[in-house]
Design an enzyme around this catalytic site. Structure first.
Site, PDB file in Angstrom:
ATOM      1  N   ARG A 187      25.802   1.352  34.173  1.00 14.20           N
ATOM      2  CA  ARG A 187      26.010   1.998  35.471  1.00 14.20           C
ATOM      3  C   ARG A 187      26.299   3.488  35.287  1.00 14.20           C
ATOM      4  NH1 ARG A 187      30.221  -0.078  40.164  1.00 14.20           N
ATOM      5  NH2 ARG A 187      29.269   1.061  41.887  1.00 14.20           N
TER       6      ARG A 187
ATOM      7  N   HIS B 163      31.514  13.734  31.595  1.00 11.62           N
ATOM      8  CA  HIS B 163      31.270  12.384  32.122  1.00 11.62           C
ATOM      9  C   HIS B 163      32.437  11.513  31.683  1.00 11.62           C
ATOM     10  CE1 HIS B 163      27.126  12.974  33.621  1.00 11.62           C
ATOM     11  NE2 HIS B 163      27.165  13.984  32.778  1.00 11.62           N
TER      12      HIS B 163
ATOM     13  N   GLN C 163      29.444  19.851  28.162  1.00  9.60           N
ATOM     14  CA  GLN C 163      28.860  19.238  29.351  1.00  9.60           C
ATOM     15  C   GLN C 163      28.982  17.718  29.333  1.00  9.60           C
ATOM     16  OE1 GLN C 163      25.150  21.778  28.720  1.00  9.60           O
ATOM     17  NE2 GLN C 163      25.110  21.465  30.936  1.00  9.60           N
TER      18      GLN C 163
ATOM     19  N   ARG D   3      21.231  14.387  34.772  1.00  7.89           N
ATOM     20  CA  ARG D   3      20.821  15.182  33.617  1.00  7.89           C
ATOM     21  C   ARG D   3      19.321  15.128  33.321  1.00  7.89           C
ATOM     22  NH1 ARG D   3      25.293  18.481  33.140  1.00  7.89           N
ATOM     23  NH2 ARG D   3      27.184  17.251  32.901  1.00  7.89           N
TER      24      ARG D   3
ATOM     25  N   GLN E  71      32.825  14.929  15.933  1.00 10.26           N
ATOM     26  CA  GLN E  71      33.213  15.637  14.719  1.00 10.26           C
ATOM     27  C   GLN E  71      34.227  16.728  15.074  1.00 10.26           C
ATOM     28  OE1 GLN E  71      29.945  17.620  12.829  1.00 10.26           O
ATOM     29  NE2 GLN E  71      31.125  18.130  10.996  1.00 10.26           N
TER      30      GLN E  71
ATOM     31  N   ARG F 286      38.215  28.703  13.409  1.00 15.62           N
ATOM     32  CA  ARG F 286      37.132  28.214  14.285  1.00 15.62           C
ATOM     33  C   ARG F 286      37.036  28.982  15.601  1.00 15.62           C
ATOM     34  NH1 ARG F 286      39.455  23.313  17.925  1.00 15.62           N
ATOM     35  NH2 ARG F 286      41.568  24.111  17.805  1.00 15.62           N
TER      36      ARG F 286
END
Lengths: 256, 256, 256, 256
Positions: free
Chosen positions: C183, C80, C76, C192, C88, C165
């Site tokens: 900003r 942005h 999520q 959020r 990591q 993984r």
């Protein structure tokens, strides 16, 4: 000012509806797209506007040809960073007979327009004089450094106009290609169709909006200054005080 | 031209080393940071440069104050889109006695500089004349529409200089605050420290680079035009042909 | 979840006030900055909020260390795009004993948490088994191709965990460094901290906001979900229906 | 993995040639475009590549439908920030019978693939069990708070799968629409077609490149990993050591 919609993503509204539907559906993309009748596309676009889901509209871009606008306008439009620009270069294109933009308030006043035109003529004369002096100076230097005549001439010209352009005024006309995605355009219209925007970029934004509405009427149905979307002005004490007129102006603009 | 490093992320090199180390380590962040002696920070930054891992350097930003540069330079620097700009507004700040930038090649030639200075004077005179005519015109309109004297005067002034500035030349000096992260700065230096860059933005880029080197010498050790990093010129037939001189120039600049 | 403000632009509010003042003033930057008393800085920041002038707040950035969050959250936050991330790597860091995040609604239910923990254990066991099988397989190949034992081992390990993984769950904990300018942070908080945001990123946003408020209280005085700024909810039929509680929650959060 | 070129800017190469030509010419845009025969378009695109003028290629965008890729791939591709994404949501779409991606090295090994498939089955079983427990729990709460049965059911379902997805593995298949402009695509191919890229995103990048080459062969003639463009590898000690094979692979890919 001449504004043309050079090209845009084909079927922009269907592309956006596909993107939006994909987020919430488990079907594969082919099936999604087959199900998208024009009515459903419209429905999806209206739903996106209602819930404020802005990201799917990024998938479509619009490319405009813009000519006969001032370097002042260029300084304003290039501040929009989510956009791509190709602009006529003052470093490479000699302005020996430049066109210029006249602000309507100046054009409208006999005394002002006379002074203005004289200053434009004086700018171009000085530009040409400076270019000639500098060309001669640089040609001499390049020749002395061993360049042949043709090369020396080409290099001297470029170096000369690079500096001569310092006398060119903001009014100087330029042209450009501008590409923005629809989300960035919505933001552009929101700021630049506002009654408080400077007249030249306001005029440009209105022309761009009209072209967008023709190409994708549902997508741009709510585009325009904030008051068009919100039914009120969010500008606080900076408000123009005429939001009802503005709303009706954009209603008309979209009917044409 | 005056360039100042107003502020920057504290301990920029340690911040970057932390970010880089975090990608490849299982320890928690506090432990990572404790282990970062100045020697290890240097080692990490050199390693990043070697393997071309650019993203960790984005975490640090540098904010510059830039004054006494032309509007031509403004048009060039604002094309860098991964950057933040605050620029003196020609719509809000009256230019009744503007300063201007003179290109060295013009300053260096008696005949050219005389013509140039006269043109600058003529620009400012015309600007003032136009501003006066328009102020009077708009003041009358606003008064007739019912504004009190003080309001009408303020609104008339703003509306007047918005149009009068169309006669201002590219040479007109401006000032700005510019913030870029180190990755965007590296790209900026790569393009604008190149021998082929226009003289004014080249001079600015050199001054910015020197300030960066003082603040974070290891981070900017390889910054500069492509030839400084690659030991050869990637510009093809557009090459300046002097890459060895350029490399030695930037070696010296970083020693100071 | 552990969130730390690793670093930020020094004197963020003064930097922003300088940028804002510069747009409208003719004084040079040193003079501008000298005149900026703490009271004037506060005044400028409030004015910026009032007139909605957002660009000056871009000049300051905040860098956060974030640990103990799930890979779901990572998916999520990395959406942005006006932000810098160092994360990591699951390709480079072996997860032989990974930590994981448990959603509160699961932790809160005996039956659910038992099933959940068993599944986590089963994931890590399978991960380790697959890593071992693949390491052996790749080690053999690399040795046959002529690598020495040490090199073959290193390369085999990397290639093995890259695939192992695939069985790791979204719950798997990760850590990262995130840098955003103010900003972009305002936009992040707006989306959020909203009551409709998913619980984990909502918790993260609240912690980040609290750290920002401590570092720059005036700058972030109005930060938070849209209802905090507008005194009403803009979400239409998706509204949570509790905007008054939300407003009072953020008022309290900022007092602490 | 299924990759489709959903749409792209019409006549991409002519659009780019127009943008490039405009920078250096004084003619108006209509005239510029009329003069652009296919041969001249080709010539302009080759010239752009030669002199490294990248910005004109930003004007054209390509939109891809991508299906049957893992959440691991999603985490990688969304790190490309100059791009637009619409992704199937794990918060909104219930995964009661999810598809998953199997790494070839696992598929290729009997023991590994058995363990892998069992783990996938266990993930989906646990997901369904957790979803059921949480749905029941939330349904009870929402009903008690006064929601009618239908509303309570809908809200309970959403809230339940939001948490149940924490057990879903990276292998879980997803689908998305991705739009990038050609400049961002060039960067994407440069990084992700490299022999050092992870196998899944490498496979995706190859498929996307092939689609681009079909749509705009001259534009993408030099696209691919750095070695394809430079005839040598810039990766230093991280080099794969097989750049000649890589160059010949991409030569072939573009012939098809």
């Amino acid at each position: 000012m001449k504004v043309t919609l050079i090209t845009h993503t084909p079927e922009p509204e269907k592309t956006i509806a596909t993107a939006a539907k994909l987020c919430y559906a488990s079907a594969d993309i082919d099936t999604l797209m087959e199900g998208l009748t024009p009515e459903k596309v419209d429905g999806f676009l209206k739903m996106l506007t209602d819930i404020g889901h802005e990201s799917p509209v990024e998938h479509v871009t619009f490319t405009f040809g813009i000519e006969g606008v001032s370097r002042s306008l260029l300084a304003q439009i290039t501040r929009h960073r989510i956009a791509s620009f190709s602009v006529q270069s003052q470093r490479y294109v000699e302005e020996s007979h430049f066109e210029f933009v006249t602000p309507p308030e100046i054009a409208d006043n006999k005394e002002a327009v006379k002074i203005y035109n004289e200053q434009m003529q004086s700018s171009i004369d000085t530009y040409n004089k400076l270019a000639d002096i500098l060309k001669e100076k640089h040609f001499k230097t390049f020749t002395e450094l061993g360049d042949d005549e043709k090369t020396a001439k080409r290099k001297a010209q470029k170096k000369a106009i690079e500096d001569a352009r310092f006398v060119l005024p903001n009014a100087c006309a330029t042209k450009m290609l501008v590409t923005m995605n629809a989300r960035s355009l919505m933001n552009f219209f929101s700021l630049r169709c506002c009654n408080r925007a400077q007249w030249e970029i306001h005029e440009l934004a209105d022309k761009m909006l009209r072209l967008c509405v023709e190409a994708a009427p549902t997508l741009f149905a709510n585009a325009g200054p904030s008051c068009v979307r919100e039914g009120r002005c969010p500008e606080g004490k900076m408000a123009c005080g005429k939001y009802k007129d503005v709303i009706s102006k954009y209603k008309k603009l979209k009917e044409v």
